[in-house]
Motif scaffolding. Structure first.
Motif, PDB file in Angstrom:
ATOM      1  N   SER A 212       2.597  -8.684  12.604  1.00 59.78           N
ATOM      2  CA  SER A 212       3.800  -8.743  11.769  1.00 59.78           C
ATOM      3  C   SER A 212       3.218  -8.116  10.486  1.00 59.78           C
ATOM      4  O   SER A 212       4.228  -7.223  10.000  1.00 59.78           O
ATOM      5  CB  SER A 212       4.086 -10.317  11.495  1.00 59.78           C
ATOM      6  N   LEU A 213       2.217  -7.905  10.075  1.00 62.02           N
ATOM      7  CA  LEU A 213       1.707  -7.268   8.747  1.00 62.02           C
ATOM      8  C   LEU A 213       1.701  -6.022   9.005  1.00 62.02           C
ATOM      9  O   LEU A 213       2.289  -5.053   8.285  1.00 62.02           O
ATOM     10  CB  LEU A 213       0.666  -7.906   8.220  1.00 62.02           C
ATOM     11  N   GLY A 214       1.168  -5.469  10.585  1.00 60.96           N
ATOM     12  CA  GLY A 214       1.142  -4.060  10.716  1.00 60.96           C
ATOM     13  C   GLY A 214       2.441  -3.395  11.113  1.00 60.96           C
ATOM     14  O   GLY A 214       2.772  -2.423  10.503  1.00 60.96           O
ATOM     15  N   SER A 215       3.303  -4.216  11.624  1.00 60.96           N
ATOM     16  CA  SER A 215       4.846  -3.779  11.807  1.00 60.96           C
ATOM     17  C   SER A 215       5.431  -3.658  10.406  1.00 60.96           C
ATOM     18  O   SER A 215       6.218  -2.423  10.315  1.00 60.96           O
ATOM     19  CB  SER A 215       5.484  -4.803  12.660  1.00 60.96           C
ATOM     20  N   PHE A 216       5.326  -4.402   9.619  1.00 61.33           N
ATOM     21  CA  PHE A 216       5.943  -4.284   8.325  1.00 61.33           C
ATOM     22  C   PHE A 216       5.655  -3.046   7.468  1.00 61.33           C
ATOM     23  O   PHE A 216       6.380  -2.341   6.986  1.00 61.33           O
ATOM     24  CB  PHE A 216       5.763  -5.605   7.475  1.00 61.33           C
ATOM     25  N   ALA A 217       4.251  -2.838   7.589  1.00 63.03           N
ATOM     26  CA  ALA A 217       3.673  -1.788   6.888  1.00 63.03           C
ATOM     27  C   ALA A 217       4.123  -0.431   7.645  1.00 63.03           C
ATOM     28  O   ALA A 217       4.544   0.403   6.866  1.00 63.03           O
ATOM     29  CB  ALA A 217       2.255  -1.977   7.129  1.00 63.03           C
ATOM     30  N   THR A 218       4.253  -0.486   8.995  1.00 64.59           N
ATOM     31  CA  THR A 218       4.824   0.817   9.601  1.00 64.59           C
ATOM     32  C   THR A 218       6.117   1.030   9.350  1.00 64.59           C
ATOM     33  O   THR A 218       6.578   2.239   9.116  1.00 64.59           O
ATOM     34  CB  THR A 218       4.436   0.712  10.871  1.00 64.59           C
ATOM     35  N   VAL A 219       7.127   0.101   9.388  1.00 61.85           N
ATOM     36  CA  VAL A 219       8.540   0.215   8.985  1.00 61.85           C
ATOM     37  C   VAL A 219       8.755   0.677   7.643  1.00 61.85           C
ATOM     38  O   VAL A 219       9.569   1.695   7.219  1.00 61.85           O
ATOM     39  CB  VAL A 219       9.271  -0.941   9.443  1.00 61.85           C
ATOM     40  N   PHE A 220       7.920  -0.008   6.617  1.00 58.67           N
ATOM     41  CA  PHE A 220       8.094   0.400   5.335  1.00 58.67           C
ATOM     42  C   PHE A 220       7.765   1.809   4.974  1.00 58.67           C
ATOM     43  O   PHE A 220       8.440   2.402   4.304  1.00 58.67           O
ATOM     44  CB  PHE A 220       7.202  -0.714   4.450  1.00 58.67           C
ATOM     45  N   ALA A 221       6.664   2.168   5.626  1.00 64.08           N
ATOM     46  CA  ALA A 221       6.135   3.703   5.363  1.00 64.08           C
ATOM     47  C   ALA A 221       7.165   4.732   6.113  1.00 64.08           C
ATOM     48  O   ALA A 221       7.435   5.791   5.605  1.00 64.08           O
ATOM     49  CB  ALA A 221       4.787   3.936   6.005  1.00 64.08           C
ATOM     50  N   VAL A 222       7.603   4.245   7.173  1.00 65.11           N
ATOM     51  CA  VAL A 222       8.704   5.486   7.688  1.00 65.11           C
ATOM     52  C   VAL A 222      10.031   5.509   6.992  1.00 65.11           C
ATOM     53  O   VAL A 222      10.460   6.602   6.715  1.00 65.11           O
ATOM     54  CB  VAL A 222       8.838   5.097   9.167  1.00 65.11           C
ATOM     55  N   PHE A 223      10.469   4.384   6.407  1.00 64.93           N
ATOM     56  CA  PHE A 223      11.666   4.457   5.728  1.00 64.93           C
ATOM     57  C   PHE A 223      11.618   4.924   4.537  1.00 64.93           C
ATOM     58  O   PHE A 223      12.506   5.475   4.003  1.00 64.93           O
ATOM     59  CB  PHE A 223      12.414   3.046   5.783  1.00 64.93           C
ATOM     60  N   THR A 224      10.456   4.651   3.787  1.00 65.32           N
ATOM     61  CA  THR A 224      10.234   5.286   2.570  1.00 65.32           C
ATOM     62  C   THR A 224       9.679   6.201   2.175  1.00 65.32           C
ATOM     63  O   THR A 224       9.621   6.963   1.054  1.00 65.32           O
ATOM     64  CB  THR A 224       9.541   3.975   1.651  1.00 65.32           C
ATOM     65  N   GLN A 225       8.898   6.719   3.298  1.00 59.98           N
ATOM     66  CA  GLN A 225       8.034   8.098   3.581  1.00 59.98           C
ATOM     67  C   GLN A 225       6.720   7.890   2.193  1.00 59.98           C
ATOM     68  O   GLN A 225       6.488   9.006   1.824  1.00 59.98           O
ATOM     69  CB  GLN A 225       8.865   9.229   3.009  1.00 59.98           C
TER      70      GLN A 225
END
Length: 231
Positions: free
Chosen positions: A171-184
């Motif tokens: 969950s933490l890894g997925s949250f970090a990945t989604v946050f980085a992709v959408f916010t760049q």
């Protein structure tokens, strides 16, 4: 054994007190379980009902069995263990009919049943079922009694030690990945550090969980869980 029965009625002596009486009673009333690893009788007694003229045997026994489990649902697996009761070995089972008394609630008492380590008793059949088995040699029916026990694995340790930690890591890894992709933001750090760290943690948890999988198991629910994590 009419002569022994007459002596019990008139002299009121202990049933099975003499060795020859006990041997005769065991031959008539003894019960053995088939396909067992070991069977030990701790205590037994014989009783005679003056009103009904029935003679019955009460015994406390320890029986060890070995059976093959289907481990595809591990660690949430449930199993069904069936037992067949037969007459003593020196008696031909095709000549005896075993029939449980439907009005006797104490014909089967399995309250002291001990499940295998890591399991708990899920249910126990509360009655004995008559079963007719046909032998291959002569095709004559043999009489048996059957009862069954359902057991299920205690999965609390797996939930706390494997399932919850792996869910937190993924969950933490997925949250970090989604946050980085959408916010760049921090995209390079996530790609080079967070995702590899998540994979390493998942592999470590899988190796730890695999040590608890019983020998002989092929694909289990635990394996499918980590396949979903990697996907």
């Amino acid at each position: 054994i009419p002569s022994i029965k007459e002596r019990w009625m008139h002299l009121d002596i202990a049933i099975g007190y003499h060795a020859e009486e006990e041997r005769a009673l065991e031959r008539c009333l003894g019960i053995r379980l088939l396909d067992t690893v070991g069977q030990r009788v701790h205590r037994k007694s014989y009783n005679y009902g003056f009103d009904t003229e029935f003679v019955w045997r009460i015994a406390e026994e320890t029986v060890r069995v070995r059976t093959q489990f289907d481990l595809s649902q591990y660690p949430f697996d449930r199993h069904f263990v069936s037992f067949l009761l037969s007459v003593p070995a020196e008696i031909d089972p095709s000549e005896v009919i075993l029939y449980p008394d439907p009005n006797d609630p104490y014909s089967l008492d399995t309250r002291s049943t001990i499940p295998p380590r890591g399991f708990q008793i899920n249910w126990v059949s509360n009655k004995l079922d008559p079963v007719a088995v046909y032998t291959n040699s002569s095709w004559t029916p043999s009489s048996f009694l059957r009862f069954a026990i359902g057991i299920r694995r205690l999965s609390r340790a797996f939930i706390w030690r494997t399932l919850i930690p792996s869910l937190v890591v993924v969950s933490l890894g997925s949250f970090a990945t989604v946050f980085a992709v959408f916010t760049q933001k921090y995209l390079e750090a996530v790609m080079t550090q967070v995702i590899p760290a998540t994979l390493i943690a998942s592999v470590a948890l899988q190796l730890t969980a695999s040590q608890s999988i019983p020998l002989g198991a092929s694909r289990t629910k635990t394996d499918m869980l980590f396949v979903a994590y990697y996907t």
